[in-house]
Design a protein around this motif. Structure first.
Motif, PDB file in Angstrom:
ATOM      1  N   GLY A  29     -11.810  25.101 -14.241  1.00 60.14           N
ATOM      2  CA  GLY A  29     -13.084  24.414 -14.437  1.00 60.14           C
ATOM      3  C   GLY A  29     -12.947  23.065 -15.125  1.00 60.14           C
ATOM      4  N   THR A  30     -13.924  22.223 -14.855  1.00 60.59           N
ATOM      5  CA  THR A  30     -14.057  20.927 -15.525  1.00 60.59           C
ATOM      6  C   THR A  30     -15.431  20.894 -16.167  1.00 60.59           C
ATOM      7  N   ARG A  31     -15.443  20.772 -17.478  1.00 59.64           N
ATOM      8  CA  ARG A  31     -16.734  20.738 -18.191  1.00 59.64           C
ATOM      9  C   ARG A  31     -17.199  19.297 -18.272  1.00 59.64           C
ATOM     10  N   LEU A  32     -18.280  19.000 -17.569  1.00 59.80           N
ATOM     11  CA  LEU A  32     -18.832  17.648 -17.514  1.00 59.80           C
ATOM     12  C   LEU A  32     -20.040  17.566 -18.432  1.00 59.80           C
ATOM     13  N   SER A  33     -19.990  16.639 -19.364  1.00 57.96           N
ATOM     14  CA  SER A  33     -21.091  16.444 -20.305  1.00 57.96           C
ATOM     15  C   SER A  33     -21.588  15.014 -20.181  1.00 57.96           C
ATOM     16  N   PHE A  72     -16.216  24.016 -10.753  1.00 53.68           N
ATOM     17  CA  PHE A  72     -15.029  24.788 -10.405  1.00 53.68           C
ATOM     18  C   PHE A  72     -14.570  24.430  -9.002  1.00 53.68           C
ATOM     19  N   CYS A  73     -13.274  24.296  -8.875  1.00 54.91           N
ATOM     20  CA  CYS A  73     -12.623  24.172  -7.593  1.00 54.91           C
ATOM     21  C   CYS A  73     -12.006  25.526  -7.258  1.00 54.91           C
ATOM     22  N   ALA A  74     -11.962  25.863  -5.984  1.00 55.37           N
ATOM     23  CA  ALA A  74     -11.355  27.124  -5.550  1.00 55.37           C
ATOM     24  C   ALA A  74     -10.712  26.920  -4.189  1.00 55.37           C
ATOM     25  N   SER A  75      -9.840  27.853  -3.831  1.00 57.67           N
ATOM     26  CA  SER A  75      -9.241  27.803  -2.498  1.00 57.67           C
ATOM     27  C   SER A  75      -9.058  29.218  -1.973  1.00 57.67           C
ATOM     28  N   GLN A  90      -7.260  21.661 -11.632  1.00 54.44           N
ATOM     29  CA  GLN A  90      -8.248  20.608 -11.555  1.00 54.44           C
ATOM     30  C   GLN A  90      -8.188  19.770 -12.823  1.00 54.44           C
ATOM     31  N   THR A  91      -8.399  18.494 -12.641  1.00 54.08           N
ATOM     32  CA  THR A  91      -8.355  17.561 -13.764  1.00 54.08           C
ATOM     33  C   THR A  91      -9.499  16.568 -13.650  1.00 54.08           C
ATOM     34  N   PRO A  92     -10.068  16.166 -14.785  1.00 50.24           N
ATOM     35  CA  PRO A  92      -9.705  16.622 -16.134  1.00 50.24           C
ATOM     36  C   PRO A  92     -10.348  17.958 -16.475  1.00 50.24           C
ATOM     37  N   LYS A  93      -9.967  18.527 -17.595  1.00 49.99           N
ATOM     38  CA  LYS A  93     -10.574  19.778 -18.046  1.00 49.99           C
ATOM     39  C   LYS A  93     -11.925  19.501 -18.705  1.00 49.99           C
ATOM     40  N   TYR A  94     -11.999  18.383 -19.402  1.00 46.27           N
ATOM     41  CA  TYR A  94     -13.245  17.967 -20.041  1.00 46.27           C
ATOM     42  C   TYR A  94     -13.529  16.521 -19.628  1.00 46.27           C
ATOM     43  N   HIS A 137      -3.288  27.316   1.148  1.00 45.16           N
ATOM     44  CA  HIS A 137      -4.571  27.723   1.727  1.00 45.16           C
ATOM     45  C   HIS A 137      -5.166  26.628   2.602  1.00 45.16           C
ATOM     46  N   ASP A 138      -5.983  27.068   3.560  1.00 45.14           N
ATOM     47  CA  ASP A 138      -6.638  26.118   4.464  1.00 45.14           C
ATOM     48  C   ASP A 138      -8.024  25.704   3.995  1.00 45.14           C
ATOM     49  N   THR A 139      -8.625  26.494   3.094  1.00 48.30           N
ATOM     50  CA  THR A 139     -10.019  26.267   2.721  1.00 48.30           C
ATOM     51  C   THR A 139     -10.128  25.988   1.228  1.00 48.30           C
ATOM     52  N   MET A 140     -10.933  24.987   0.889  1.00 44.62           N
ATOM     53  CA  MET A 140     -11.159  24.652  -0.510  1.00 44.62           C
ATOM     54  C   MET A 140     -12.654  24.484  -0.756  1.00 44.62           C
ATOM     55  N   TYR A 141     -13.053  24.652  -2.019  1.00 45.99           N
ATOM     56  CA  TYR A 141     -14.473  24.700  -2.387  1.00 45.99           C
ATOM     57  C   TYR A 141     -14.713  23.929  -3.689  1.00 45.99           C
ATOM     58  N   TRP A 142     -15.954  23.475  -3.814  1.00 47.21           N
ATOM     59  CA  TRP A 142     -16.452  23.024  -5.106  1.00 47.21           C
ATOM     60  C   TRP A 142     -17.705  23.819  -5.449  1.00 47.21           C
ATOM     61  N   TYR A 143     -17.763  24.278  -6.731  1.00 48.62           N
ATOM     62  CA  TYR A 143     -18.907  25.007  -7.253  1.00 48.62           C
ATOM     63  C   TYR A 143     -19.416  24.298  -8.502  1.00 48.62           C
TER      64      TYR A 143
END
Lengths: 112, 112
Positions: B106-110, B90-93, B6-10, B29-35
């Motif tokens: 993970g992507t840290r969003l500030s 976080f993105c996951a699959s 995943q991009t960006p990291k920060y 994979h067929d399934t993806m997620y956002w957390y």
């Protein structure tokens, strides 16, 4: 309501001591159960999973978990903790109803 | 050969801006997620796609919009960013919803 509960927010154990992290769930459908570990600054990594069959499942890094349907629990155990096990641990539940969720996590601190 | 990237990291930005986070998986994979993971480490599922079809859409502000151009990609677009959006995303699959998930870092969003 469907839920996943990890009663312990933070646990501290001495290196070499045994460990048990608790997880309870409340689901009407057949649950598929997971434990994940998250080291600082990283994503989650699967430790083990339970789908069916033997209720005691073995995972990576010496971890095991036992599914107890009567208690709606899926507790994670390790006989002897290493300093590198310090991390955040998450229990997760998924069902065939397109429902999945994570517990709030348990932070493990390991004392020298 | 990162499995889930995943991009960006920060990502540091100001309130009111619009931003996107990209996610790609090379696991087939067929399934993806956002957390979303808040400062207390609580992990909340936001969306899940299976073969480009939305299957989980939790209660999140409609400023958050996922987009899946193909089953290997799931991007997250956020409009009109607010202070409360600060978190690690976080993105996951996984192969399907009941299979173990592979997480990105993970992507840290500030939000300033």
């Amino acid at each position: 309501a469907q839920s996943v509960t990890q009663p312990d927010i933070h646990i501290t154990v001495s290196e070499g001591a045994s460990l048990e992290l608790r997880c309870n769930y409340s689901y009407g459908a057949t649950p598929y159960l997971f434990w994940y570990v998250q080291s600082p600054g990283q994503g989650l990594q699967l430790l083990l999973k339970y789908f069916s069959g033997d209720t005691l499942v073995q995972g990576i890094k010496g971890f095991e978990a036992e599914f107890k349907r009567s208690q709606s629990s899926f507790n994670l155990r390790k006989p002897s903790v290493h300093w590198s096990d310090a991390a955040e641990y998450f229990c997760a539940v998924a069902t065939l109803n397109n429902d999945m969720r994570f517990g709030a996590g348990t932070r493990l601190t390991v004392k020298p | 050969d990162t499995a889930v990237s995943q991009t960006p990291k920060y990502l540091v930005t100001q309130m009111g801006n619009d931003k996107s986070i990209k996610c790609e998986q090379n696991l087939g994979h067929d399934t993806m997620y956002w957390y979303k993971q808040d400062s207390k480490k609580f992990l909340k599922i936001m969306f899940s796609y299976n073969n480009k079809e939305l299957i989980i859409n939790e209660t999140v502000p409609n400023r958050f919009s996922p987009k899946s151009p193909d089953k290997a990609h799931l991007n997250l677009h956020i409009n009109s960013l607010e202070l409360g959006d600060s978190a690690v995303y976080f993105c996951a699959s996984s192969q399907d919803l009941i299979q173990p998930q592979h997480f990105g870092d993970g992507t840290r969003l500030s939000i300033l």
